[in-house]
Every structure is written in C-alpha cells, then in structure tokens.
Scaffold this motif. Structure first.
Motif, PDB file in Angstrom:
ATOM      1  N   ILE A  56       0.685  -0.918  -0.474  1.00 19.65           N
ATOM      2  CA  ILE A  56       0.127  -0.402   0.434  1.00 19.65           C
ATOM      3  C   ILE A  56       0.542   1.173  -0.548  1.00 19.65           C
ATOM      4  N   GLU A  57       0.645   2.096  -0.843  1.00 24.66           N
ATOM      5  CA  GLU A  57       1.306   3.397  -1.342  1.00 24.66           C
ATOM      6  C   GLU A  57       0.300   4.841  -2.288  1.00 24.66           C
ATOM      7  N   VAL A  58       0.567   5.391  -1.172  1.00 23.64           N
ATOM      8  CA  VAL A  58      -0.508   6.547  -1.435  1.00 23.64           C
ATOM      9  C   VAL A  58       0.450   7.663  -1.833  1.00 23.64           C
ATOM     10  N   LYS A  59       0.035   7.831  -3.193  1.00 19.25           N
ATOM     11  CA  LYS A  59       0.978   9.168  -3.434  1.00 19.25           C
ATOM     12  C   LYS A  59       0.329  10.651  -2.958  1.00 19.25           C
ATOM     13  N   ILE A  60       0.785  11.510  -2.431  1.00 17.32           N
ATOM     14  CA  ILE A  60       0.066  12.495  -1.414  1.00 17.32           C
ATOM     15  C   ILE A  60       0.263  13.921  -2.767  1.00 17.32           C
ATOM     16  N   THR A  61      -0.913  14.316  -3.311  1.00 16.24           N
ATOM     17  CA  THR A  61      -1.171  15.312  -4.534  1.00 16.24           C
ATOM     18  C   THR A  61      -1.879  16.465  -4.754  1.00 16.24           C
ATOM     19  N   ALA A  62      -1.365  17.884  -4.509  1.00 12.55           N
ATOM     20  CA  ALA A  62      -1.675  18.318  -5.268  1.00 12.55           C
ATOM     21  C   ALA A  62      -3.306  18.673  -4.856  1.00 12.55           C
ATOM     22  N   SER A 230       3.917   5.182   2.820  1.00 12.11           N
ATOM     23  CA  SER A 230       4.049   4.348   2.577  1.00 12.11           C
ATOM     24  C   SER A 230       3.468   3.227   4.032  1.00 12.11           C
ATOM     25  N   ASP A 231       3.270   2.045   3.821  1.00 14.82           N
ATOM     26  CA  ASP A 231       2.905   1.262   4.723  1.00 14.82           C
ATOM     27  C   ASP A 231       3.574  -0.098   4.253  1.00 14.82           C
ATOM     28  N   LEU A 232       4.930   0.293   4.770  1.00 14.54           N
ATOM     29  CA  LEU A 232       5.835  -0.634   5.355  1.00 14.54           C
ATOM     30  C   LEU A 232       5.848  -2.213   5.966  1.00 14.54           C
ATOM     31  N   SER A 233       4.935  -2.290   6.385  1.00 15.90           N
ATOM     32  CA  SER A 233       4.983  -3.591   7.113  1.00 15.90           C
ATOM     33  C   SER A 233       3.773  -4.400   6.523  1.00 15.90           C
ATOM     34  N   THR A 234       3.764  -4.467   5.113  1.00 13.76           N
ATOM     35  CA  THR A 234       3.391  -5.429   4.467  1.00 13.76           C
ATOM     36  C   THR A 234       4.428  -4.845   3.202  1.00 13.76           C
TER      37      THR A 234
END
Length: 420
Positions: A56-62, A230-234
């Motif tokens: 799970i990775e989220v791109k933070i965009t404006a 990013s959720d680095l736990s998985t």
C-alpha cells in the motif's frame, strides 16, 4: 635379399595382420554415466525477477494550486493517520471564501425582497380583483361606462401579471441561493485542500518538494506529487512472468524470495495478485516487438524477515522500495514419486524406420547386464534436476544419464555399453 631376411619380414607382416584382426574384432563400446531411479520430493518452480515495493503506497498530490509554506515531515519519517504533511498558502482561498459568503448573503437578501414583492403583489391583485368584480356589477347596472370597466379589467390583469413576476423572482432568488451555497462549499473545500494530512499511517518514502516551491493542483490532469506515504508493514515483490509460465501460477501459491541486498537469506511469500493483461498492452493494442510478460505480485511473509528488523515498530522493515529480488513460485509439488535426472529422459521415434514423419515417444535407457534397454515412460512435474516418471520402472533401477549426445541420439536398444 637372403633367406633369413625374407623370413623375418614375413613374420613381421604376419604379426601386423594378426593385430589388425584382433583390434578390428574388438569394437570399442560407448562409455556412459549412470544414476538410479529414486523416490524423491519434487517441487515445480517458476522463476522471475522484480522489485520490492510496499503493498500500500499513497501518492500525496496537490488538489489546488499554491505555494508550500510548511512541510513538517522529511523522507523516512513515520506518520500517523491525520498528521499534517503539507500546508499551502491559503490567502487566495480565504479571500474566495469571503466572496462566496458575501455572494450568498446577497442572494438571501434578494430572496427576502422577492418574497416581499410577492406579498405586495398578492395585495394589489386582491384589490384589483375586488375592483374588477364591482365594475362588472356596475356595468351590468349601467352605472359606469364601458371605458371605466375596461380600465378596471386592465388593472386586474396587470396585478395578476405583477404577482406572477414576483413569484418568478422568488424562484430565481432561490436558485441564486443554491448557486451561492455551492460556490461557498467549493470555496470551503478549496481552502481545506490547502492543508494536506496523512490518509493512512506509514512512512514518508519519497519527498519531491521543498518549502517555498509552488505546486499545480489537479484540474483536468493529475496534480503534482509532493510525497509518497507507504505502509512498510506489508511488503511485496512485483515480478514479470513470461506468458509460457503464467498459466502455471495460481493465487496463494507459495514462493521463495531472495533479495540481492541480503545474500544467503531466503524469505517466504505467497502470490496475491496475477495480472490479467500483458504488460506490453497499450492504448492502441499490443506491441508485437516486445516480449509478452504478465505482472505477478508476491506478498512477503513478515515472520520470515523479522530476525532482520532492528526496532519494534510496525513500520520497521529491512527492505527499501526498489530493491531487486528473485522469486521462485512453487507451482506444484509431488511427494515421494519415482524420478529420474532430467538428462536421462530422451525422445525417440516410435517405429524402427525413424523417418521424419514418425511419432516420438519419451523413455529412458536402463542398464541391464551391461546393455542399454529402452523403456518407455510418461513424465510428470519436474524441478531443476529431476523429473517425475511413470512406466515399467522401479526404484533402484540403473539409468543411463549421459553423455547427452549418446543418450539423446546414438544409443540403441540392446546395445552393449561400458560405465565410467
């Protein structure tokens, strides 16, 4: 030449003839290597290479345009859901909010005026209606002239029209209020979008902007990416699998993973996603000049790498996004089945003429009393060294395994051989 010399020469020639006959009669036998049929555990594998990435990775965009005035995080920071990530300059959006509020208040005032005009129009229409009714009675009694009656009728119709116009003004004012409320909500949303917060707990794995830089919001195109959370736990490995192997891979298949950064370590995982469309598919169809591969994602089992984790935080991981990894997907397994070395299985023509149109069959050469005995077999799953075989073979039978040229081409059924 004397008699003794002739006798000696004849003896030498006779000896050479005898040696030639002996050597010609003892043809040299092919020398082969052997192995035995054994019951083994065979695991079929599909190997592929790829990169490690967070599941799970989220791109933070404006979402709006603006200048960054606060950036309280840096790459590698751990954030919780709702933490402030970016603050854009809100000045123009605060002003837009004030204008929207003023416009809405003006629309509400216009509505109040329109409703007052309706009330006035209803009163005027009531008075005009009464006057018109009296005029009708008076005209019937010939008390007033036709001209006076017509004037009362015109006043009555005008009052009706004015009332209708006032009611339409109310509707227009109500629509203006709805528009003003929408504009006000839009202004509030735009102002709230100047404050970007973490949508999930995770780690800032990429940061592409600094304080003072301007960003473009997403109008008709995607906004600029400011950072990745990013959720680095998985963690997972995204690999490319060839079309000939993709049909052998199934959801939840086990996998063994080797990461280049950790030599000698083998981690476990499971297949969690299999691509349905080839990676070389584009907007205009498939590119024919590229290899057809499919994306497969394998989730890393956290328990298999916990011994490499230094801290006790959920987001602690020994892996970094982008690390190279090699994956062996375990697609099939057979326990304690008869097997042979792969090089021992050959393909031969099924008839004696061995022409190009002959059917072929798979088999092995068994070593029986110093001779090669061709035995037809059926094959099952295989690993990198051994293949499952079924047929008239049993455990501990001696197999001829090489050389490859002899086993695959020149060796004949019943031919005598020598072992190394």
């Amino acid at each position: 030449m004397n008699k003794n010399a002739i006798l000696i020469l004849g003896g030498v020639i006779l000896a050479l003839v005898v040696v030639a006959v002996v050597r010609g009669g003892n043809r040299e036998l092919p020398v082969v290597s052997t192995d035995t049929v054994q019951a083994r555990d065979i695991v079929e594998r599909v190997s592929a290479s790829g990169k490690i990435q967070p599941e799970i990775e989220v791109k933070i965009t404006a979402e709006v345009n603006g200048q960054i005035i606060d950036l309280p995080v840096k790459e590698g920071d751990v954030v919780e859901k709702g933490d402030l990530l970016v603050q854009l300059n809100p000045d123009i959006y605060e002003a837009a909010l004030l204008r929207a509020e003023a416009s809405l208040n003006s629309a509400r005032s216009n509505l109040a005026s329109a409703r007052a005009q309706v009330a006035q129009g209803e009163a005027n229409q009531f008075a005009a209606a009464k006057a018109f009714e009296r005029a009708q009675s008076l005209l019937a009694s010939k008390v007033i002239s036709q001209a006076e009656f017509d004037q009362n009728e015109a006043s009555y119709l005008t009052a009706n029209a004015n009332l209708t116009s006032a009611k339409e003004s109310v509707r227009s004012a109500e629509f203006a209020i709805r528009s003003g409320e929408a504009s006000l909500q839009e202004a509030r949303d735009n102002l709230s979008r100047t404050t970007l917060v973490a949508p999930q707990a995770g780690v800032v794995t990429a940061l592409s902007k600094e304080v003072g830089e301007s960003v473009q919001g997403n109008g008709f195109t995607a906004g600029e990416v400011i950072m990745n959370v990013s959720d680095l736990s998985t963690m997972e490995v995204n690999v490319e699998v060839n079309e000939s192997d993709i049909v052998r891979i199934h959801m939840d298949d086990e996998a063994e993973i080797e990461v280049d950064a950790y030599l000698g370590e083998t981690f476990s995982g499971r297949v969690t996603e299999i691509g349905n469309t080839a990676l070389n598919a584009g907007m205009n169809g498939f590119s024919m000049d590229q290899v057809t591969n499919f994306s497969v994602k394998i989730r890393l089992d956290r328990a298999s790498y916990m011994h490499l984790v230094e801290g006790d935080h959920d987001h602690e991981t020994p892996f970094r996004p982008g690390m190279s990894a090699t994956v062996d997907v375990l697609t099939a397994r057979a326990d304690r089945v008869l097997s042979a070395p792969i090089q021992a299985v050959a393909s031969r023509a099924s008839d004696t003429e061995e022409d190009e149109d002959s059917d072929t069959e798979l088999g092995v050469f068994l070593l029986v009393d110093g001779e090669a005995k061709w035995t037809e077999v059926e094959t099952g799953i295989q690993d990198t060294k051994f293949v499952e075989i079924q047929g008239e073979v049993k455990e501990e039978d001696v197999l001829i395994t090489g050389p490859y040229e002899i086993v695959s081409r020149s060796l004949k059924d019943g031919e005598a051989v020598e072992t190394r």
